[in-house]
Design an enzyme around this catalytic site. Structure first.
Site, short mmCIF file in Angstrom:
data_model
loop_
_atom_site.label_atom_id
_atom_site.label_comp_id
_atom_site.label_asym_id
_atom_site.label_seq_id
_atom_site.Cartn_x
_atom_site.Cartn_y
_atom_site.Cartn_z
N GLY A 64 -18.73 2.64 -8.57
CA GLY A 64 -18.27 1.29 -8.82
C GLY A 64 -17.20 1.11 -9.87
O GLY A 64 -16.85 -0.03 -10.20
N TRP A 66 -13.94 1.61 -9.76
CA TRP A 66 -12.75 0.93 -9.26
C TRP A 66 -13.04 -0.56 -9.02
O TRP A 66 -12.21 -1.41 -9.30
CB TRP A 66 -12.25 1.60 -7.98
CG TRP A 66 -11.39 2.80 -8.25
CD1 TRP A 66 -11.46 3.64 -9.33
CD2 TRP A 66 -10.32 3.28 -7.44
NE1 TRP A 66 -10.51 4.62 -9.23
CE2 TRP A 66 -9.80 4.43 -8.09
CE3 TRP A 66 -9.76 2.88 -6.23
CZ2 TRP A 66 -8.73 5.16 -7.56
CZ3 TRP A 66 -8.70 3.61 -5.71
CH2 TRP A 66 -8.19 4.74 -6.36
N ASP A 90 -19.77 1.04 0.61
CA ASP A 90 -20.01 2.48 0.46
C ASP A 90 -21.29 2.85 1.20
O ASP A 90 -22.20 2.02 1.35
CB ASP A 90 -20.14 2.88 -1.01
CG ASP A 90 -19.86 4.37 -1.22
OD1 ASP A 90 -18.77 4.70 -1.73
OD2 ASP A 90 -20.71 5.21 -0.86
N ASP A 106 -22.21 2.71 6.39
CA ASP A 106 -21.22 3.70 6.79
C ASP A 106 -20.13 3.01 7.60
O ASP A 106 -20.35 2.59 8.73
CB ASP A 106 -21.90 4.79 7.63
CG ASP A 106 -20.99 5.96 7.95
OD1 ASP A 106 -19.76 5.81 7.81
OD2 ASP A 106 -21.52 7.01 8.35
N ASP A 136 -10.98 5.21 -2.98
CA ASP A 136 -11.12 6.50 -3.65
C ASP A 136 -12.10 7.37 -2.87
O ASP A 136 -12.75 8.25 -3.43
CB ASP A 136 -11.60 6.29 -5.08
CG ASP A 136 -11.35 7.49 -5.98
OD1 ASP A 136 -10.36 8.21 -5.75
OD2 ASP A 136 -12.14 7.72 -6.91
N LYS A 171 -6.82 7.63 -2.02
CA LYS A 171 -6.81 9.02 -2.44
C LYS A 171 -6.69 9.93 -1.22
O LYS A 171 -7.37 9.72 -0.21
CB LYS A 171 -8.10 9.38 -3.20
CG LYS A 171 -8.18 10.86 -3.59
CD LYS A 171 -9.29 11.12 -4.57
CE LYS A 171 -10.67 10.96 -3.97
NZ LYS A 171 -11.74 11.22 -4.94
#
Length: 222
Positions: free
Chosen positions: A60, A62, A80, A96, A121, A161
């Protein structure tokens, strides 16, 4: 179970890491907070009142930064597969996002709004085998890009990322077709030995080609 030399070395490095110590001092959930802080300050990505989506948000840090920056008139939506402790100003869905049902539930949280910024990320569980790790990583960030293509407002921005390797050049091509400008960023908090890099798409183009059709995604382990 006795720890291996590798795990002991990692723990020693982690405990002595300056960014880990800074995160503990500043109240951030992980050292990754400083990666995002450097990029958003350099590129002026977050303004008060924005709607920001964080894909692969746990634990968490970000979302923490984004919520602070958008303020009380903004909102952060986070997703997430892992659980995440609540954060003020953040609406979180555990699931998911490779599964169509989870994606639809998350999209419903937008309530028809277009997004100002998508940040991600996300990374799979790395096996240490590039032949396995790179396809998993590329698959996840392709899904993140597909979400951004469909839900970012024209002119919106996207930060993700990525790992350099097989599939990376093709992903860059997709980004350049979707955004007016594409930049690479390697923040100071990113370890030198890591091949991770952050890709920034600025100015979402109105005409784009979606990465995926609107159907169920296939199952793949993180």
């Amino acid at each position: 179970m006795k720890r291996s030399k590798t795990s002991k070395a990692w723990m020693t490095e982690h405990v002595n890491d300056a960014y880990v110590q800074m995160a503990q001092r500043d109240g951030y959930r992980s050292r990754a907070a400083y990666k995002l802080l450097e990029i958003i300050e350099k590129d002026k990505l977050i303004q008060p009142g924005m709607l920001v989506v964080d894909l692969g948000a746990a634990p968490g840090s970000w979302s923490q930064i984004a919520a602070q920056k958008v303020g009380k008139h903004g909102k952060v939506l986070a997703l997430d597969i892992l659980p995440m402790d609540p954060l003020p100003g953040v609406d979180f869905l555990q699931g998911d996002f490779r599964e169509a049902s989870v994606l639809r539930e998350f999209e419903a949280m937008l309530e028809g709004r277009q997004v100002d910024l998508v940040i991600s990320d996300i990374a799979p569980n790395m096996a240490g085998n590039a032949m396995m790790d790179m396809p998993r990583s590329i698959y996840l960030i392709e899904l993140a890009l597909d979400f951004a293509q469909h839900h970012l407002k024209p002119g919106g921005n996207y930060l993700v990322k990525a790992f350099q390797g097989t599939g990376y050049p093709e992903y860059m091509t997709l980004l350049r077709k979707s955004f007016d400008q594409v930049f690479t960023r390697k923040p100071k908090a990113s370890r030198d030995r890591s091949n991770e890099i952050y890709l920034l798409g600025k100015g979402k183009l109105e005409n784009y080609t979606a990465v995926f059709p609107d159907d169920d995604t296939t199952s793949m382990e993180y």
